[in-house]
Write a protein that holds these residues in place. Structure first.
Motif, PDB file in Angstrom:
ATOM      1  N   ALA A 177       1.420  -1.196  -0.028  1.00 17.56           N
ATOM      2  CA  ALA A 177      -0.071   0.248  -0.035  1.00 17.56           C
ATOM      3  C   ALA A 177       0.265   1.298  -0.092  1.00 17.56           C
ATOM      4  O   ALA A 177       0.243   2.536  -0.300  1.00 17.56           O
ATOM      5  CB  ALA A 177      -0.563  -0.172   1.295  1.00 17.56           C
ATOM      6  N   LEU A 178       2.285   1.485   0.417  1.00 17.12           N
ATOM      7  CA  LEU A 178       2.938   2.025   0.147  1.00 17.12           C
ATOM      8  C   LEU A 178       3.374   2.968  -1.097  1.00 17.12           C
ATOM      9  O   LEU A 178       3.334   3.937  -1.619  1.00 17.12           O
ATOM     10  CB  LEU A 178       4.548   2.129   0.765  1.00 17.12           C
ATOM     11  CG  LEU A 178       3.813   1.462   2.850  1.00 17.12           C
ATOM     12  CD1 LEU A 178       5.937   1.789   2.766  1.00 17.12           C
ATOM     13  CD2 LEU A 178       3.753   3.318   2.947  1.00 17.12           C
ATOM     14  N   ASP A 179       3.009   1.752  -2.368  1.00 16.24           N
ATOM     15  CA  ASP A 179       3.260   2.295  -3.611  1.00 16.24           C
ATOM     16  C   ASP A 179       4.665   2.637  -3.783  1.00 16.24           C
ATOM     17  O   ASP A 179       4.439   4.319  -4.516  1.00 16.24           O
ATOM     18  CB  ASP A 179       2.163   3.097  -3.982  1.00 16.24           C
ATOM     19  CG  ASP A 179       1.759   3.228  -5.229  1.00 16.24           C
ATOM     20  OD1 ASP A 179       1.789   2.390  -6.167  1.00 16.24           O
ATOM     21  OD2 ASP A 179       1.063   4.592  -5.961  1.00 16.24           O
ATOM     22  N   LEU A 180       5.455   2.162  -3.170  1.00 17.14           N
ATOM     23  CA  LEU A 180       7.158   2.655  -3.810  1.00 17.14           C
ATOM     24  C   LEU A 180       7.773   2.899  -5.065  1.00 17.14           C
ATOM     25  O   LEU A 180       6.814   1.445  -5.825  1.00 17.14           O
ATOM     26  CB  LEU A 180       8.291   1.928  -2.792  1.00 17.14           C
ATOM     27  CG  LEU A 180       7.246   2.143  -1.302  1.00 17.14           C
ATOM     28  CD1 LEU A 180       9.127   1.117  -0.536  1.00 17.14           C
ATOM     29  CD2 LEU A 180       7.204   3.594  -0.518  1.00 17.14           C
ATOM     30  N   ASP A 181       8.433   2.818  -5.514  1.00 18.12           N
ATOM     31  CA  ASP A 181       8.848   2.436  -6.743  1.00 18.12           C
ATOM     32  C   ASP A 181       9.636   1.614  -6.318  1.00 18.12           C
ATOM     33  O   ASP A 181      10.377   0.617  -5.401  1.00 18.12           O
ATOM     34  CB  ASP A 181      10.110   3.878  -7.030  1.00 18.12           C
ATOM     35  CG  ASP A 181       9.433   4.522  -7.501  1.00 18.12           C
ATOM     36  OD1 ASP A 181       8.458   5.016  -7.992  1.00 18.12           O
ATOM     37  OD2 ASP A 181      10.451   6.200  -7.349  1.00 18.12           O
ATOM     38  N   GLU A 182      10.272   0.219  -7.487  1.00 18.35           N
ATOM     39  CA  GLU A 182      10.142  -0.793  -7.522  1.00 18.35           C
ATOM     40  C   GLU A 182      12.123  -0.739  -6.757  1.00 18.35           C
ATOM     41  O   GLU A 182      12.314  -1.986  -5.772  1.00 18.35           O
ATOM     42  CB  GLU A 182      10.394  -1.915  -9.237  1.00 18.35           C
ATOM     43  CG  GLU A 182       8.911  -1.686  -9.276  1.00 18.35           C
ATOM     44  CD  GLU A 182       8.547  -2.799  -8.787  1.00 18.35           C
ATOM     45  OE1 GLU A 182       8.437  -3.758  -7.865  1.00 18.35           O
ATOM     46  OE2 GLU A 182       7.206  -2.355  -8.480  1.00 18.35           O
TER      47      GLU A 182
END
Length: 231
Positions: A177-182
């Protein structure tokens, strides 16, 4: 005589948590600026154990007021402050500085915004079961112990209490859910102890989502018949 575990926690338990937050981080706090380590400690503690902040402030200030001598440290009667990279003569003032920052955060209601973990301590404090999973089942020895990543995940599931498995699934969803970059996901799973790459063709986040689905699926019940009567 050495401190008992109970006495240690009563006098230094939260102080120890603050010190652990500085592992691998510079103790560069000043009167006008908090370090990244202290900000991480405040962020996690505000959101999970806000009552502990006052305990930390008191224990830091009391330790700075009454620093132990060499004999008492050698006898184990005091908590030894770990090496944080500061000269010994600066430790006392640094502890006061930390206590002042925590006091100000409490009195002003200044809560660091929710964000992705910024330090090794914060990664493991926020995602403790994920750290157990990745560090225990996906170390550099994983290819010698399991045929594939799925086999390692299945071994974790069959050997771990179902409540902990459920906690891990929740932590996986929270991390996604943090939706970080890979690249940030790759950094995060490395901080949490993963020493092998995700299986091809998955990206770090894609593999984490796959694991969450695999571990979150209901276990098959082979002990009951189709109509629910045990045989």
């Amino acid at each position: 005589m050495p401190l008992s575990p109970l006495e240690h926690d009563r006098r230094y338990g939260e102080l120890d948590q603050v010190m652990r937050a500085y592992a691998g981080q510079p103790a560069d706090d000043t009167a006008d600026k908090r370090s990244q380590a202290l900000t991480a400690y405040l962020r996690q503690t505000w959101h999970t154990r806000p009552w502990a902040l006052a305990v930390a402030e008191r224990q830091l200030r009391e330790y700075a007021h009454n620093p132990p001598g060499r004999l008492r440290l050698r006898l184990g009667e005091f908590y030894p402050i770990p090496d944080v990279g500061l000269p010994k003569g600066e430790i006392q003032q640094w502890l006061y500085c930390l206590a002042d920052h925590i006091k100000n955060s409490i009195e002003q209601g200044e809560v660091p915004a929710t964000a992705a973990p910024a330090t090794h301590w914060e990664w493991h404090t926020r995602f403790p079961e994920l750290g157990q999973f990745l560090g225990g089942w996906f170390s550099q020895d994983m290819p010698d112990e399991f045929d594939a990543h799925d086999a390692a995940a299945d071994d974790y599931r069959t050997s771990t209490d179902p409540q902990l498995v459920a906690r891990l699934v929740g932590e996986l969803h929270e991390l996604l859910a943090l939706d970080l970059d890979e690249s940030d996901y790759a950094l995060g799973i490395a901080e949490l102890g993963m020493e092998v790459d995700p299986p091809a063709p998955y990206s770090p986040s894609g593999w984490l989502a796959l694991v969450a689905d695999r571990l979150g699926a209901p276990r098959a019940n082979y002990g009951s018949s189709a109509d629910g009567d045990a045989k």
